[in-house]
Enzyme design. Structure first.
Site, PDB file in Angstrom:
ATOM      1  CG  ASP A  23       4.829   5.949   6.148  1.00 37.63           C
ATOM      2  OD1 ASP A  23       5.838   6.200   6.830  1.00 37.63           O
ATOM      3  OD2 ASP A  23       4.445   4.786   5.925  1.00 37.63           O
TER       4      ASP A  23
HETATM    5  C1  NOJ Z   1       7.870   4.183   7.162  1.00 40.23           C
HETATM    6  C2  NOJ Z   1       6.896   3.119   7.565  1.00 40.23           C
HETATM    7  O1  NOJ Z   1       6.026   2.838   6.489  1.00 40.23           O
HETATM    8  C3  NOJ Z   1       6.059   3.448   8.777  1.00 40.23           C
HETATM    9  O2  NOJ Z   1       5.394   2.288   9.181  1.00 40.23           O
HETATM   10  C4  NOJ Z   1       6.899   4.013   9.872  1.00 40.23           C
HETATM   11  O3  NOJ Z   1       6.081   4.292  10.987  1.00 40.23           O
HETATM   12  C5  NOJ Z   1       7.604   5.259   9.375  1.00 40.23           C
HETATM   13  N1  NOJ Z   1       8.468   4.903   8.263  1.00 40.23           N
HETATM   14  C6  NOJ Z   1       8.416   5.954  10.468  1.00 40.23           C
HETATM   15  O4  NOJ Z   1       9.527   5.227  10.803  1.00 40.23           O
END
Ligand code: NOJ
Length: 733
Positions: free
Chosen positions: A290
């Site tokens: 993430d």
């Molecule tokens: C953080 C989020 O937790 C995730 O769901 C997302 O895909 C990523 N950022 C990328 O934007």
């Protein structure tokens, strides 16, 4: 669908044999588009700021148009970048050209983005859409999103979000399909089919990215990013099944979650990443972190510095670094020092190349010129699907004295700031929509109701206006009060410690009710709310969530009776926040909540939810009769007669549950096993049959072994998790 041809396999091996270590590490690096020139914020953070309301869409667009952006062209040319998050097709083509024509090996970039519930055509947030219990719909909306995004060069969706979520305080319950592992698994399978399976043209499919792996939905106290602790049986029976199902369905990639699981952050967790996901489920593609999560392992206190975090992550099976540059900056040295083996690097690179190959990016790296701009005007069939999805997702919670539906000739007062906000229909994590395509509740109501006036009266961000309330009561035969949460109150980093309606909204409802006019509350929200007061005082309540671009038309169809509501809740609604986490399929205690003091209950709140999982009313009524359970060799055939006893055509969601009465570990009091949508004419009766394979009646124990244990099973069928018919069978497997 998953297989690569022999030629493609050979091409991957050929590339691997030619790649330098730097180029290999480059394939494991996803760069953020940095905004420079006074806005030193990574692109994805800017998107998050817009999504959670810290900046408006206009501010976002202004920043983007004036800011200089660093697209890492030189790094792309040098083979140091594998992926970027962009949705501008011209930019995609420009950068792809550098990768394909100017880098030594010509490996294409993969562009990924958060396409959570639609791209240009936004459909309902997942918790709402799940309530349609319509797997065909789940698949179609995903297919529509895949086409639109691929038309912008985005070939990789950070979706579906399939975190089972049982604590409505967590803002991200909005992004996922609810509390039940079976429904979430069916949703996950359908989304993967929709995103990935239409190979009739390279522009029709994308790679899914299952997230957030794993148990992120169980974050302690519903506070985002919080720690997660759970016994193996809970992990295997509740949180892993959707991931297992979606990988079986062919999902190409997975995103590791931010949380630690039993003390080990999922970013660096070899047990969940290597042992389960790769060695047991056989994920064909790669795992991405993430955003910034590798760096956060230092903050977690599990890595001494960034390099240590990178080493732990790659060794654990985390293939691609989202946004920190840690792999880019430290992996080479780590390999040279023998802390990471070449086998680990090669495996990760091979996984990334496989996905790029599977997507057809080597043969079709660009967005074709003729496709660019196609979705400026949304195709009519996409809009129609967004409307159908919105209509099917609406849940009628209460309808005293058949206040609904409302004759469209009646005088209607629409009130509430939210009714008139186009930007509030799209829900959390919507990035690619345009306001011109959004139909607010007011827009939709005006189209359908002949005598309608709007009185803002107040809302989550404006004061109550008593004069307006008086005028609304004077004008309308009925008042439609649109109340709820702003989009920014759910989604990432938007947990709430109190999930009642914001005070100002409840106050407004009180004042409207005091006028004596009948009031219908139309709720716009991104999570189950604690509606004790509303359920007692407001005569009709419609749960309309954030339904996407066609929200207003869908709400108008339901309120007018053109559409008979059929959505049922994918998540239990608590009476009060203090009951969270509350879910229907809980293990039994030795003292189930009852009237006597020494039972598992609260002194100041009931034991049960306000509205259970699977609950939803209709403008007609359904009865269930003649439940029969027949044992066959490998399955149970469960049949029931469902009758439409009212005077309107309607759709019931028929739900099959079971309970393993005595087992070697405590089992849930009920577990959803199957469901179907049944449309019936007034007076029509139909026999519905489910085949429940015996193989699906088992559970995982604390060793992670799947067990089928002989004994008594209860079988339930009904229209929600609380009110069911019941039968008992004894089984020997
Ligand atoms: C953080 C989020 O937790 C995730 O769901 C997302 O895909 C990523 N950022 C990328 O934007």
């Amino acid at each position: 669908m998953n297989r690569l041809t022999k030629q493609q396999e050979e091409k991957i091996q050929d590339l691997l044999s030619q790649m330098t270590l730097d180029e290999k590490i480059g394939q494991l690096n996803q760069e953020s588009v940095s905004i420079v020139g006074g806005f030193d914020v990574p692109f994805e953070e800017l998107i998050e700021m817009m999504t959670d309301g810290r900046i408006s869409q206009e501010e976002f667009e202004k920043i983007m148009s004036t800011a200089e952006q660093d697209y890492h062209e030189d790094d792309i040319r040098a083979g140091r970048v594998s992926s970027l998050m962009i949705q501008d097709p011209e930019k995609v083509n420009e950068l792809q050209k550098i990768a394909v024509e100017e880098s030594r090996l010509g490996i294409p970039l993969i562009f990924g983005l958060d396409v959570i519930h639609g791209f240009r055509s936004v459909y309902p947030i997942a918790i709402a859409e799940a309530g349609s219990f319509d797997t065909e719909l789940f698949e179609k909306t995903a297919r529509m999103a895949a086409k639109e995004s691929r038309g912008h060069g985005v070939a990789w969706h950070f979706a579906p979000m399939i975190d089972v979520a049982r604590d409505a305080r967590w803002g991200r319950v909005s992004e996922g399909p609810g509390e039940d592992p079976h429904l979430v698994s069916e949703f996950a399978r359908a989304k993967v089919r929709g995103l990935q399976n239409d190979h009739s043209s390279p522009g029709n499919y994308v790679a899914a990215c299952l997230k957030h792996y794993v148990a992120y939905g169980a974050c302690e106290s519903g506070r985002d990013y919080n720690t997660t602790s759970m016994a193996p049986y809970m992990l295997y029976n509740t949180y892993l099944p959707p991931f297992k199902a979606a990988v079986e369905e062919g999902a190409q990639t997975v995103m590791a979650s931010f949380n630690d699981l039993n003390g080990v952050p999922c970013t660096v967790n070899p047990f969940t990443l290597r042992k389960i996901l790769k060695e047991t489920y056989h994920l064909p593609g790669f795992v991405v972190s993430d955003a910034n999560a590798i760096r956060e392992c230092v903050t977690h206190g599990i890595a001494s510095d960034e390099k240590d975090a990178g080493i732990q992550a790659v060794n654990a099976g985390l293939d691609m670094d989202m946004g920190t540059g840690i792999y880019r900056d430290h992996l080479k040295e780590a390999v040279e020092e023998g802390k990471v083996s070449m086998d680990v690097i090669d495996e990760a690179v091979e996984r990334v190349l496989r996905v790029k190959m599977w997507l057809g990016l080597f043969d079709h790296p660009y967005v074709p010129e003729e496709v660019i701009g196609t979705y400026e005007e949304l195709p009519a069939e996409h809009v129609a699907l967004a409307r159908k999805a919105a209509e099917e997702s609406i849940v009628l919670l209460k309808n005293e004295n058949e206040l609904l539906p409302i004759d469209p000739k009646k005088k209607v007062s629409v009130v509430g700031e939210l009714a008139d906000k186009r930007e509030e229909v799209v829900g959390a994590w919507s990035i690619s929509w345009k306001e011109k395509d959004c139909v607010s509740v007011l827009d939709g109501m005006k189209e359908r109701f002949e005598n309608l006036e709007y009185f803002p009266c107040g809302g989550p961000s404006t004061e109550i206006n008593e004069e307006e309330i008086e005028k609304a009561a004077k004008y309308g035969d009925v008042i439609i009060a649109v109340v709820g949460e702003l989009v920014s109150m759910s989604g990432e980093a938007s947990s709430r410690a109190d999930i009642t309606l914001p005070d100002c909204q409840r106050e407004m409802l009180k004042k409207l009710l005091e006028t004596g006019k009948p009031v219908v509350a139309v709720l716009m929200n991104g999570r189950p709310l604690a509606l004790e007061w509303e359920a007692e005082h407001v005569p009709a309540i419609v749960e309309a969530w954030h339904l996407g671009i066609q929200m207003g038309n869908a709400v108008a169809s339901v309120l007018s009776g053109d559409v008979n509501p059929s959505g049922h809740l994918a998540s239990s609604f608590p009476v009060v926040t203090g009951q969270c986490p509350i879910y229907y399929n809980h293990p039994n205690t030795g003292r189930p909540g009852g009237k006597s003091k020494f039972t598992s209950r609260y002194l100041d709140a009931p034991y049960d939810s306000l509205y259970p999982f699977g609950y939803g009313l209709s403008y007609t009524a359904f009865s269930f009769e003649d439940l029969a359970v027949e044992e066959r060799e490998d399955s149970l055939a469960v049949s029931v007669s469902v009758k439409n006893t009212g005077s309107r055509k309607g759709t019931e969601i028929v739900q099959l549950y079971m309970r393993d009465v005595t087992a070697s570990i405590v089992r849930p009091v009920k577990e959803l096993k199957d469901f179907c949508r049944v449309e019936l004419e007034p007076g029509e009766e139909r026999k519905v049959e489910f085949i429940l394979p015996k193989q699906k009646m088992g559970f995982y124990n604390n060793e992670g072994e799947y067990c089928l244990e002989n004994g008594e099973f209860k079988i339930y069928v009904g229209g929600n998790a609380r009110e069911c018919m019941e039968s008992t069978v004894n089984l020997s497997f």
